[in-house]
Each structure stands twice: as C-alpha cells, then as structure tokens.
Design an enzyme around this catalytic site. Structure first.
Site, PDB file in Angstrom:
ATOM      1  N   HIS A  82      -7.040   1.589   0.531  1.00 41.44           N
ATOM      2  CA  HIS A  82      -6.018   0.809  -0.166  1.00 41.44           C
ATOM      3  C   HIS A  82      -6.246   0.938  -1.659  1.00 41.44           C
ATOM      4  CE1 HIS A  82      -3.534  -2.607  -1.445  1.00 41.44           C
ATOM      5  NE2 HIS A  82      -2.969  -2.550  -0.258  1.00 41.44           N
ATOM      6  N   ASP A 138      -1.785  -2.293   7.642  1.00 39.43           N
ATOM      7  CA  ASP A 138      -0.970  -1.473   8.533  1.00 39.43           C
ATOM      8  C   ASP A 138      -1.717  -1.058   9.791  1.00 39.43           C
ATOM      9  OD1 ASP A 138       1.362  -1.269   6.783  1.00 39.43           O
ATOM     10  OD2 ASP A 138       0.059  -0.102   5.489  1.00 39.43           O
TER      11      ASP A 138
END
Length: 378
Positions: free
Chosen positions: A264, A315
C-alpha cells in the site's frame, strides 16, 4: 518555490483535512477522531456518512431523519432507468457504466442549477447521489444477467437494501451486518487518488456531480480500485489449479506476476481494514461451509509476510468477503465507489468551504530552441 520533483506527489502536503487520518507505520485509520475498529463495530454506514458530512455522530433523532431522507431518494426515474438498461444490454464495463450514470443523474437533480458551493444544496445532492448509486448498480447487474430490476425499499437500511435489490431477496442479519461493515471500512481514506481527483475538480468550482464523476473515473483504474476483483480472480485461479497456495504463489512470482492485494502506498504494516475483514471472511466461510477462501488467503499472507515482508491491504480480504456473499466479482469496484462516495462528498464539501484552485506545476524537460520548418520543406 522548491524545485524538488515529487513524482506522483508522494509525500507532498497539498491540503489540511479534518476527515480522516492514516498512520501507516502503526496501521491506524481514523475518521473524525474515531478509530476504524470502533466505527466498524459500533456504527452503521449511515452514521458514518453523517459523521463525515457533519463532523459529529448523529443523535437517534438525527439518524432517523437522515436515514429517512436518504431512503426517500433511492428511486431513479424512467430516463435514468432506460440508460442503465442500455448500458447493461450493451455489456458496458461496470465502472464505465457507473461513471456515465453518475453524470446523467445531474440532469434530473432539482438542485442542479444551484451555486456549486452552496452547502445545503450540496448536502441534498450528496444524499441523492449516495442513495441512487446502489439502485442503479443493482439494476445494471441484474439486467445484464437477464433479470428485471428490483425496486428499492425504504424500510431497509442502506446495506440491506442494496443486497435486496441485487438478489431479489432480503438478506439475513449476518450478511447485512457484514456488508454494512465493509461499507464503513471503505467510506474514506485520506487524500487518495480518486478523492484528490474529486477535490481538483471541485477546486475549479465545477459542481458536485462533476466532482463525483471524476472520482469514479479515477477509481476505475487498476492501480486504485480494481485490486479486490484481481484478488478474487487470483484466488479462483488458485482453486482451479489444484495446487497448494505456497507453490502457486512461488510459480506466480517466478513467472514475473505479482500477487494482488499486497502493499500500500501509505501503510507499511497490515492495513487495519484487512484485519477486520479477515475475521468477517473467516466467519462467512465457516457459516457457508466454504472455508477454503479464507484459508488460502491466510496461507498466502503468512508466506508473503515471511518471505517478502509484504502485508495485505483491504482489498485482499474484501475479495473473499464479497464472494461469499454472492456478489458478482466484476462489481466489487463499483461497490467500492458506492461506499467511498460518502468520503468523496465530504472532501468536496471541505474543498468548497476553503477553496483555492489546485494547479501544480511540472518541470519542463523539452527542447527550447526549435524553429518551424515550412510545410513544403518537411
């Protein structure tokens, strides 16, 4: 003015916001002072949207009024319904369809001609956009599958109503609560790409529909909103391969492919939202007798953490959570938009409240001494 180049604006401060805070080293996410763990467990999506738009959690009376005003706006008119049908029958990509639908909603909004910065009008427009996206998305999904749309119900909450419209069946409490939690987790996340896109658009004094349409378009890119679909498609590939998760990951990495759902731009540790959804995915798998999706995910997470120092993002676990709820894989990203619209609108309201045109500069690296050759001599 500094001449230091920051590709992708990484690490550049461009605004101040009181909406959400991310501590990437500690794995912490806060909305308006409340931790995401607290909100996910103890507040509904409607409460969180109210918090983002108004700065405080609602009282019982305020929440009742807010939920009623949202529910009353769920219906889409016949013209928008026809557009949804045309897009579904043309087999348009879901995020492209959603982008078109959000833009089209502007034509029928009673406040369309209001001053773009008028807060009361924007709150009304925000309620309409937020309420109508689930109706349009569920109708789009059903029509392309050969089914007729299901009218929204005003007696259901936001999460339950979407699942009802999608499946023509009222969801049980477990599914409703899990989906509502997922919406809370995705509602805002700082000045991410789609939120920044919305604020850039708003900074020109374009209206709220234009800003949200910009955000939807930005979210459609695979580097931002498509990862949860990629994760589920990868897990399905693993399941079909007959391999164990670790050899499958090793083969994928050896072939030069990445495993989606890891890493991320902000978090250096496990995304706190992934931690919450991991538990929900496990519970759904146990209840449905399909524990393999969570088992695969945990094994992959442990391997990549130990071998590559990688941590999962939201996700990675939202994928298996949605799959076990029977949600079509290719509408995962539109569902992301269905939640994040609450945050987009909050950031746009904040931008309008203290607006300055967002206009960065680029360092020119081209030629400076060229002259035009007459066209006959080229």
């Amino acid at each position: 003015m500094t001449e230091e180049l920051k590709k992708g604006l990484e690490g550049v401060l461009v605004a101040e916001s009181s909406l959400s805070f991310i501590d990437g080293d500690a794995g912490k996410l806060i909305y308006r002072g409340y931790t995401i763990d607290d909100l996910a467990r103890n507040a509904s999506f409607e409460e969180v949207v109210y918090l983002l738009w108004h700065g405080e959690l609602p009282s019982a009376a305020e929440l009742s009024d807010f939920k009623s005003s949202m529910a009353e706006e769920r219906h889409i008119n016949d013209d928008v319904q026809r557009l949804v049908r045309d897009l579904a029958e043309a087999d348009e990509e879901p995020m492209a369809a959603l982008r078109t639908i959000v833009s089209d909603l502007s034509a029928y909004d009673p406040d369309a001609d209001a001053d773009p910065t008028a807060e009361a009008a924007n709150l009304r427009k925000g309620r309409r956009i937020t309420a109508k996206i689930p109706t349009a998305l569920a109708a789009f999904s059903r029509i392309r599958d050969g089914d007729e749309p299901v009218d929204p119900r005003e007696d259901l909450d936001h999460a339950s109503n979407f699942l009802y419209m999608l499946n023509d069946e009222e969801p049980d409490d477990v599914l409703s609560e899990t989906f509502d939690m997922a919406l809370v987790l995705h509602a805002d996340h700082g000045l991410n790409a789609s939120t920044f896109s919305a604020t850039v658009t708003a900074s020109t004094l374009a209206d709220l529909h234009a800003a949200v349409t910009s955000a939807v378009g930005t979210l459609s890119g695979s580097l931002h909103g498509g990862a949860n679909q990629d994760v589920m498609e990868a897990l399905l590939e693993l399941d079909d391969s007959g391999k164990e998760p670790v050899p499958w990951v090793e083969d994928r990495l050896a072939a030069g492919d990445r495993v989606p759902g890891f890493g991320h731009r902000v978090y250096n540790v496990k995304d706190p939202r992934a931690r919450i959804l991991s538990a929900e995915s496990e519970a759904l798998g146990e209840a449905a007798g399909t524990p393999q999706w969570h088992d695969y995910s945990v094994t992959i997470e442990e391997y990549l953490g130990e071998e590559k120092g990688l941590a999962p993002n939201v996700d990675f676990y939202s994928a298996s959570t949605y799959y076990q709820m029977g949600i079509p894989v290719d509408i995962y990203t539109p569902i992301f938009a269905m939640s994040r619209v609450g945050g987009w609108i909050a950031h746009v309201l904040e931008q309008y409240d203290d607006n300055r045109l967002i206009r960065p500069r680029a360092r020119y690296v081209g030629s400076e001494d060229r002259t035009v050759t007459p066209i006959d001599d080229r």
